[in-house]
Design a protein around this motif. Structure first.
Motif, PDB file in Angstrom:
ATOM      1  N   ASN A 201       0.851  -1.179   0.000  1.00  0.00           N
ATOM      2  CA  ASN A 201       0.000   0.000   0.000  1.00  0.00           C
ATOM      3  C   ASN A 201       0.896   1.240   0.000  1.00  0.00           C
ATOM      4  OD1 ASN A 201      -1.555   2.229   0.890  1.00  0.00           O
ATOM      5  ND2 ASN A 201      -3.026   0.833   1.829  1.00  0.00           N
ATOM      6  N   ASP A 202       0.699   2.133  -0.971  1.00  0.00           N
ATOM      7  CA  ASP A 202       1.557   3.302  -1.140  1.00  0.00           C
ATOM      8  C   ASP A 202       1.529   4.234   0.070  1.00  0.00           C
ATOM      9  OD1 ASP A 202       3.421   4.658  -2.812  1.00  0.00           O
ATOM     10  OD2 ASP A 202       1.863   6.146  -3.249  1.00  0.00           O
ATOM     11  N   SER A 203       0.350   4.452   0.660  1.00  0.00           N
ATOM     12  CA  SER A 203       0.271   5.352   1.816  1.00  0.00           C
ATOM     13  C   SER A 203       0.963   4.750   3.038  1.00  0.00           C
ATOM     14  CB  SER A 203      -1.179   5.713   2.131  1.00  0.00           C
ATOM     15  OG  SER A 203      -1.896   4.582   2.556  1.00  0.00           O
ATOM     16  N   VAL A 204       0.894   3.445   3.195  1.00  0.00           N
ATOM     17  CA  VAL A 204       1.585   2.771   4.298  1.00  0.00           C
ATOM     18  C   VAL A 204       3.092   2.928   4.123  1.00  0.00           C
ATOM     19  CG1 VAL A 204       2.085   0.510   5.322  1.00  0.00           C
ATOM     20  CG2 VAL A 204      -0.267   1.134   4.747  1.00  0.00           C
ATOM     21  N   TYR A 205       3.563   2.741   2.899  1.00  0.00           N
ATOM     22  CA  TYR A 205       4.994   2.879   2.623  1.00  0.00           C
ATOM     23  C   TYR A 205       5.450   4.322   2.855  1.00  0.00           C
ATOM     24  CZ  TYR A 205       9.492   2.613   0.305  1.00  0.00           C
ATOM     25  OH  TYR A 205      10.836   2.665   0.034  1.00  0.00           O
ATOM     26  N   ARG A 206       4.680   5.292   2.400  1.00  0.00           N
ATOM     27  CA  ARG A 206       5.056   6.703   2.591  1.00  0.00           C
ATOM     28  C   ARG A 206       5.098   7.057   4.075  1.00  0.00           C
ATOM     29  NH1 ARG A 206       1.333   7.748  -1.473  1.00  0.00           N
ATOM     30  NH2 ARG A 206      -0.055   8.694   0.063  1.00  0.00           N
ATOM     31  N   ARG A 207       4.126   6.570   4.847  1.00  0.00           N
ATOM     32  CA  ARG A 207       4.121   6.838   6.284  1.00  0.00           C
ATOM     33  C   ARG A 207       5.340   6.223   6.957  1.00  0.00           C
ATOM     34  NH1 ARG A 207      -0.664   4.313   9.278  1.00  0.00           N
ATOM     35  NH2 ARG A 207       0.647   2.496   9.045  1.00  0.00           N
ATOM     36  N   ALA A 208       5.672   4.999   6.596  1.00  0.00           N
ATOM     37  CA  ALA A 208       6.829   4.323   7.179  1.00  0.00           C
ATOM     38  C   ALA A 208       8.130   5.018   6.771  1.00  0.00           C
ATOM     39  CB  ALA A 208       6.850   2.862   6.751  1.00  0.00           C
ATOM     40  N   ARG A 209       8.217   5.411   5.525  1.00  0.00           N
ATOM     41  CA  ARG A 209       9.404   6.112   5.030  1.00  0.00           C
ATOM     42  C   ARG A 209       9.578   7.444   5.760  1.00  0.00           C
ATOM     43  NH1 ARG A 209      12.549   6.230   0.204  1.00  0.00           N
ATOM     44  NH2 ARG A 209      13.058   8.367  -0.386  1.00  0.00           N
ATOM     45  N   ARG A 210       8.473   8.165   5.956  1.00  0.00           N
ATOM     46  CA  ARG A 210       8.516   9.436   6.678  1.00  0.00           C
ATOM     47  C   ARG A 210       8.921   9.207   8.136  1.00  0.00           C
ATOM     48  NH1 ARG A 210       4.008  11.233   5.035  1.00  0.00           N
ATOM     49  NH2 ARG A 210       2.753  10.249   6.633  1.00  0.00           N
ATOM     50  N   ALA A 211       8.383   8.160   8.752  1.00  0.00           N
ATOM     51  CA  ALA A 211       8.733   7.848  10.140  1.00  0.00           C
ATOM     52  C   ALA A 211      10.233   7.578  10.260  1.00  0.00           C
ATOM     53  CB  ALA A 211       7.932   6.648  10.642  1.00  0.00           C
ATOM     54  N   TRP A 212      10.793   6.850   9.301  1.00  0.00           N
ATOM     55  CA  TRP A 212      12.234   6.580   9.327  1.00  0.00           C
ATOM     56  C   TRP A 212      13.019   7.876   9.150  1.00  0.00           C
ATOM     57  CZ3 TRP A 212      15.628   3.400  11.065  1.00  0.00           C
ATOM     58  CH2 TRP A 212      16.956   3.545  10.658  1.00  0.00           C
ATOM     59  N   ALA A 213      12.605   8.706   8.197  1.00  0.00           N
ATOM     60  CA  ALA A 213      13.311   9.961   7.933  1.00  0.00           C
ATOM     61  C   ALA A 213      13.306  10.873   9.155  1.00  0.00           C
ATOM     62  CB  ALA A 213      12.683  10.676   6.743  1.00  0.00           C
ATOM     63  N   CYS A 214      12.240  10.847   9.921  1.00  0.00           N
ATOM     64  CA  CYS A 214      12.110  11.702  11.100  1.00  0.00           C
ATOM     65  C   CYS A 214      12.715  11.073  12.353  1.00  0.00           C
ATOM     66  CB  CYS A 214      10.639  12.029  11.336  1.00  0.00           C
ATOM     67  SG  CYS A 214       9.901  13.017  10.028  1.00  0.00           S
ATOM     68  N   SER A 215      13.130   9.853  12.262  1.00  0.00           N
ATOM     69  CA  SER A 215      13.696   9.167  13.431  1.00  0.00           C
ATOM     70  C   SER A 215      15.140   9.621  13.650  1.00  0.00           C
ATOM     71  CB  SER A 215      13.644   7.650  13.239  1.00  0.00           C
ATOM     72  OG  SER A 215      14.717   7.205  12.435  1.00  0.00           O
ATOM     73  N   PRO A 216      15.658   9.383  14.838  1.00  0.00           N
ATOM     74  CA  PRO A 216      17.054   9.745  15.115  1.00  0.00           C
ATOM     75  C   PRO A 216      18.055   8.701  14.605  1.00  0.00           C
ATOM     76  CG  PRO A 216      16.038   8.862  17.090  1.00  0.00           C
ATOM     77  CD  PRO A 216      14.955   8.923  16.036  1.00  0.00           C
TER      78      PRO A 216
END
Length: 124
Positions: free
Chosen positions: A3-18
């Motif tokens: 699912n594209d929105s699931v992938y985008r959310r996960a990718r954003r979460a990784w990008a915002c992580s420390p």
């Protein structure tokens, strides 16, 4: 099919992580204990840029579990304090290693805001 929105959310979460890309690479091979991710040891091996207190590291890792990038490692005794990549995390690592970004994913202020709002909504 992913699912594209699931992938985008996960990718954003990784990008915002420390956390940084070496942590994803390490987790693709084996479970990494919380003690090796937090504090100075996390900085020394390149998992983080700054030392993270254990509680904060655990909170950030739990968020990455909620978005589907990671999972807790399980042994014969039950759940351990180690983390591994989930299938979505493997997909993200694969995409990052294809050359999209070598140092990680840049996160804009809008990404941080959206990630914060998503986290907040899931805790309500």
């Amino acid at each position: 099919m992913l699912n594209d929105s699931v992938y985008r959310r996960a990718r954003r979460a990784w990008a915002c992580s420390p956390f940084r890309l070496p942590l994803l690479r390490a987790m693709s091979a084996q479970g990494i204990p919380l003690g090796k991710i937090s504090g100075l040891s996390g900085v020394q091996v390149g998992y983080t840029q700054r030392p993270l207190p254990e509680m904060r590291a655990d909170q950030e890792l739990m968020w990455l579990i909620q978005v589907g990038l990671l999972r807790r490692e399980v042994d014969g005794q039950g759940i351990t304090d180690s983390y591994r990549l989930a299938p979505l995390g493997r997909q993200l690592l694969q995409d990052l290693e294809k050359g999209e970004t070598h140092g990680g994913i840049p996160a804009s202020w809008a990404d941080h805001l959206q990630n914060l709002l998503t986290r907040w909504q899931l805790f309500l």
